[in-house]
Design an enzyme around this catalytic site. Structure first.
Site, PDB file in Angstrom:
ATOM      1  N   HIS A  23       0.713  -1.411  -0.107  1.00 44.59           N
ATOM      2  CA  HIS A  23       0.038   0.083  -0.142  1.00 44.59           C
ATOM      3  C   HIS A  23       0.752   1.171  -0.153  1.00 44.59           C
ATOM      4  CE1 HIS A  23       0.744  -0.625   4.255  1.00 44.59           C
ATOM      5  NE2 HIS A  23       0.468   0.506   4.539  1.00 44.59           N
ATOM      6  N   ASP A  41       5.904   4.093   5.249  1.00 47.70           N
ATOM      7  CA  ASP A  41       6.740   3.041   5.925  1.00 47.70           C
ATOM      8  C   ASP A  41       6.609   1.807   5.191  1.00 47.70           C
ATOM      9  OD1 ASP A  41       4.117   3.176   6.475  1.00 47.70           O
ATOM     10  OD2 ASP A  41       4.311   1.769   8.423  1.00 47.70           O
ATOM     11  N   HIS A  42       5.871   1.917   3.969  1.00 49.61           N
ATOM     12  CA  HIS A  42       5.739   0.465   3.274  1.00 49.61           C
ATOM     13  C   HIS A  42       6.344   0.829   1.673  1.00 49.61           C
ATOM     14  CE1 HIS A  42       3.499  -2.356   5.942  1.00 49.61           C
ATOM     15  NE2 HIS A  42       3.299  -1.073   6.391  1.00 49.61           N
ATOM     16  N   HIS A 101      -7.223  -1.726   4.709  1.00 45.17           N
ATOM     17  CA  HIS A 101      -6.334  -0.841   5.385  1.00 45.17           C
ATOM     18  C   HIS A 101      -6.563   0.411   4.977  1.00 45.17           C
ATOM     19  CE1 HIS A 101      -3.078   0.651   7.763  1.00 45.17           C
ATOM     20  NE2 HIS A 101      -2.464   0.897   6.624  1.00 45.17           N
ATOM     21  N   ASP A 110      -0.381  -4.340   6.050  1.00 47.50           N
ATOM     22  CA  ASP A 110      -1.244  -3.714   7.173  1.00 47.50           C
ATOM     23  C   ASP A 110      -2.671  -4.275   6.611  1.00 47.50           C
ATOM     24  OD1 ASP A 110       1.013  -2.944   8.377  1.00 47.50           O
ATOM     25  OD2 ASP A 110       0.579  -0.814   7.967  1.00 47.50           O
ATOM     26  N   GLU A 163       1.210  -8.684   9.539  1.00 46.77           N
ATOM     27  CA  GLU A 163       1.574  -7.473  10.520  1.00 46.77           C
ATOM     28  C   GLU A 163       1.060  -7.807  12.009  1.00 46.77           C
ATOM     29  OE1 GLU A 163      -0.330  -4.134  11.490  1.00 46.77           O
ATOM     30  OE2 GLU A 163      -2.215  -4.588  10.400  1.00 46.77           O
TER      31      GLU A 163
END
EC number: 3.1.27.-
Length: 280
Positions: free
Chosen positions: A70, A74-75, A159, A180, A205
């Site tokens: 996504h 942080d991804h 998410h 997530d 996660e």
């Protein structure tokens, strides 16, 4: 026994919120799951340690593909650095909404880091564009043949807009990576869903795995009460130290349902119900 290997610690990506990056080896195929940055650092530690992947030869010769779950930084935040500065030029898979939103957030963060803070060793606007040219957008439930043996399939994660879980298969061996995900439907998104399957490995996660949280309805009610109190005082109330300072990010998973709750609050027939004690 299945040929499986998983690495995250060597990439500086384990046991932390931020810098999500997992390397999976399955039946001779190497797949990178997410390529995130850590927002808490402004030096080389902000990105995963990609030198761990291979010390000899090109990264593209070692990696078969990269999958982005996504658009949160942080991804996906290290993606232009990985492709344009480290040198990976193989396929990158993500959903169509992620492909649309990802470059917007990357450019926004680049402006903050480089233009405002003057940080060095960071990707440029052109690098973001060149990186996104390597992206192959996929639909949910679409089986994608990466090569003759490796196939991937995306599933709804619930998410944020475009967030996906991925199943990676090589022959009879498979891995499911959730990224997530969310199992509680709200005003904006539904619950995560995946076909019944029995993967050799599940990577999930666990940010809130041991946390008991208030229901979303309770949090919406408390938020709307604060909005009501602020408006009744005649404005933002910034002169009062105990006043709430509210910031909504329209793309965030929490932002959209709260914006929709505010919309309902504007409807006279709904506002009392939304802010009542029974609204739980």
């Amino acid at each position: 026994a299945p040929e499986l290997a998983v690495t995250s610690r060597g990439l500086r990506a384990g046991q932390d919120v931020g810098r999500s990056c997992i390397l999976v080896s399955i039946a001779g195929k190497n797949v990178m799951l997410d390529c995130g940055m850590h927002m808490g650092f402004n030096d080389d530690r902000r990105f995963p340690d990609f030198s761990y992947i291979t010390q000899n030869g090109r990264l593209t010769d070692f990696l078969d593909c990269v999958i982005i779950s996504h658009f949160h930084l942080d991804h996906c935040g290290a993606l232009p650095y990985f492709s344009e500065m480290v040198g990976y030029d193989g396929p990158i898979y993500m959903t169509h909404p992620t492909q649309a939103i990802c470059p917007i957030l990357l450019e926004d963060y680049r402006k903050i880091a480089v233009d405002k803070k003057g940080e060095a060793n960071f990707f440029t606007s052109q690098m973001i564009k060149d990186c996104m040219k390597k992206v192959v957008a996929v639909h949910l439930h679409q089986t994608v043949q990466v090569d003759d043996e490796l196939e991937i399939k995306a599933y709804y994660a619930g998410h944020v807009l475009g967030a996906a879980m991925f199943q990676i298969k090589v022959g009879s061996e498979s891995v499911v990576y959730t990224g997530d995900y969310n199992m509680t439907p709200d005003r904006h998104l539904g619950a995560a869903w995946i076909d019944k399957c029995r993967p050799n490995l599940l990577i999930t996660e666990s940010t809130y795995a041991t946390t008991i949280r208030d229901s979303k309805r309770c949090r919406e009610r408390d938020f709307l009460k604060k909005v009501h109190e602020t408006v009744e005082r005649g404005g933002k109330g910034t002169h009062e130290p105990e006043s709430a300072h509210l910031l909504l990010h329209g793309l965030d998973g929490e932002g959209q349902p709260l914006l929709q709750a505010l919309h309902h609050l504007d409807q006279p027939e709904d506002s009392e119900d939304l802010c009542s004690e029974e609204y739980v």
